[in-house]
Design a protein around this motif. Structure first.
Motif, mmCIF file in Angstrom:
data_model
loop_
_atom_site.group_PDB
_atom_site.id
_atom_site.type_symbol
_atom_site.label_atom_id
_atom_site.label_comp_id
_atom_site.label_asym_id
_atom_site.label_seq_id
_atom_site.Cartn_x
_atom_site.Cartn_y
_atom_site.Cartn_z
ATOM 1 N N UNK A 83 0.831 -1.188 0.000
ATOM 2 C CA UNK A 83 0.000 0.000 0.000
ATOM 3 C C UNK A 83 0.873 1.247 0.000
ATOM 4 N N UNK A 84 0.257 2.406 -0.143
ATOM 5 C CA UNK A 84 1.015 3.655 -0.247
ATOM 6 C C UNK A 84 1.698 4.039 1.061
ATOM 7 N N UNK A 85 1.231 3.525 2.189
ATOM 8 C CA UNK A 85 1.833 3.868 3.473
ATOM 9 C C UNK A 85 2.508 2.665 4.120
ATOM 10 N N UNK A 86 2.621 1.576 3.371
ATOM 11 C CA UNK A 86 3.173 0.327 3.890
ATOM 12 C C UNK A 86 4.655 0.216 3.537
ATOM 13 N N UNK A 87 5.488 -0.113 4.534
ATOM 14 C CA UNK A 87 6.909 -0.341 4.267
ATOM 15 C C UNK A 87 7.323 -1.752 4.693
ATOM 16 N N UNK A 88 6.356 -2.672 4.756
ATOM 17 C CA UNK A 88 6.647 -4.051 5.137
ATOM 18 C C UNK A 88 7.689 -4.672 4.209
ATOM 19 N N UNK A 89 7.543 -4.448 2.914
ATOM 20 C CA UNK A 89 8.497 -5.035 1.964
ATOM 21 C C UNK A 89 9.896 -4.472 2.189
ATOM 22 N N UNK A 90 9.992 -3.175 2.523
ATOM 23 C CA UNK A 90 11.285 -2.543 2.793
ATOM 24 C C UNK A 90 11.911 -3.076 4.073
ATOM 25 N N UNK A 91 11.109 -3.183 5.120
ATOM 26 C CA UNK A 91 11.658 -3.541 6.431
ATOM 27 C C UNK A 91 11.888 -5.032 6.598
ATOM 28 N N UNK A 92 11.095 -5.869 5.914
ATOM 29 C CA UNK A 92 11.203 -7.310 6.120
ATOM 30 C C UNK A 92 11.621 -8.086 4.873
ATOM 31 N N UNK A 93 11.614 -7.429 3.706
ATOM 32 C CA UNK A 93 12.068 -8.106 2.494
ATOM 33 C C UNK A 93 11.123 -9.179 1.988
ATOM 34 N N UNK A 94 9.846 -9.082 2.328
ATOM 35 C CA UNK A 94 8.877 -10.072 1.844
ATOM 36 C C UNK A 94 7.819 -9.372 1.000
ATOM 37 N N UNK A 95 7.122 -10.140 0.200
ATOM 38 C CA UNK A 95 6.018 -9.587 -0.572
ATOM 39 C C UNK A 95 6.359 -9.445 -2.042
ATOM 40 N N UNK A 96 5.430 -8.875 -2.771
ATOM 41 C CA UNK A 96 5.558 -8.686 -4.213
ATOM 42 C C UNK A 96 4.666 -7.539 -4.626
ATOM 43 N N UNK A 97 4.639 -7.237 -5.909
ATOM 44 C CA UNK A 97 3.773 -6.172 -6.401
ATOM 45 C C UNK A 97 2.318 -6.471 -6.116
ATOM 46 N N UNK A 98 1.534 -5.434 -5.868
ATOM 47 C CA UNK A 98 0.126 -5.609 -5.505
ATOM 48 C C UNK A 98 -0.651 -6.365 -6.580
ATOM 49 N N UNK A 99 -0.432 -6.038 -7.841
ATOM 50 C CA UNK A 99 -1.173 -6.698 -8.921
ATOM 51 C C UNK A 99 -0.861 -8.188 -8.952
ATOM 52 N N UNK A 100 0.406 -8.549 -8.852
ATOM 53 C CA UNK A 100 0.798 -9.959 -8.867
ATOM 54 C C UNK A 100 0.210 -10.697 -7.673
#
Length: 192
Positions: free
Chosen positions: A4-21
């Protein structure tokens, strides 16, 4: 996990992918589960909605509904004050995983009653006026795009829409470019 626009989970934890995918993969799994069990599990597109057309894209990708925190935070009816930031009106907006929200229960692993690290930011979004006007405009855009796809319903949109990967150059090309644009609201001119 998308972003999301205010989410930094991917930055801080290195998990996740693009929202569309993430959304496409979850909807595919939902559809497979439905075929196997007959149980339909609605899918929420949570995060990444910035522009009105993102809503139509999320619906076309299979979402049944969306989280629209950033969208609603911009309007008069949101509980935050309208503030002037560098000459532009803005509204405050922060993530559940931010230090400001202190939503520890959602993010803490148990034990200590503290937020170990933040997974969201405290920010501003451009002010957008009244909810009534904004929602009406958004609905017209979604309906117009559905019409372009020959769809009269969301399930029909999901069936008929064709998603295509486009380049960043194509996105620029899709808007006004190589012209001098008249800004009617401020009577100024800008070059794109």
């Amino acid at each position: 996990i998308g972003g999301g626009s205010i989410c930094i989970t991917r930055e801080t934890k290195g998990i996740g992918r693009g929202q569309a995918t993430a959304l496409i993969d979850v909807c595919r799994a939902r559809d497979e589960y439905y075929e196997e069990t007959g149980v339909y599990v609605p899918v929420c597109s949570d995060g990444g909605i910035v522009y009105d057309y993102h809503m139509t894209l999320a619906l076309a990708m299979g979402a049944d509904f969306m989280m629209l925190g950033r969208y609603f935070a911009r309007f008069d009816e949101s509980p935050t004050e309208r503030v002037n930031v560098n000459g532009q009106y803005m509204k405050e907006y922060w993530g559940e995983g931010s230090a400001r929200a202190r939503n520890w229960q959602r993010y803490d692993l148990g034990g200590a009653a503290k937020l170990s690290f933040v997974e969201g930011v405290d920010s501003y979004v451009p002010y957008a006026g009244t909810l009534h006007d904004g929602v009406n405009s958004t609905l017209y855009k979604v309906k117009s795009t559905m019409c372009n796809c020959g769809a009269n319903s969301i399930p029909e949109l999901q069936e008929k829409a064709r998603l295509t990967l486009v380049s960043s150059v194509s996105i620029v090309e899709g808007g006004a470019h190589d012209v001098v644009v008249k800004d009617q609201s401020h009577q100024s001119v800008s070059y794109r």
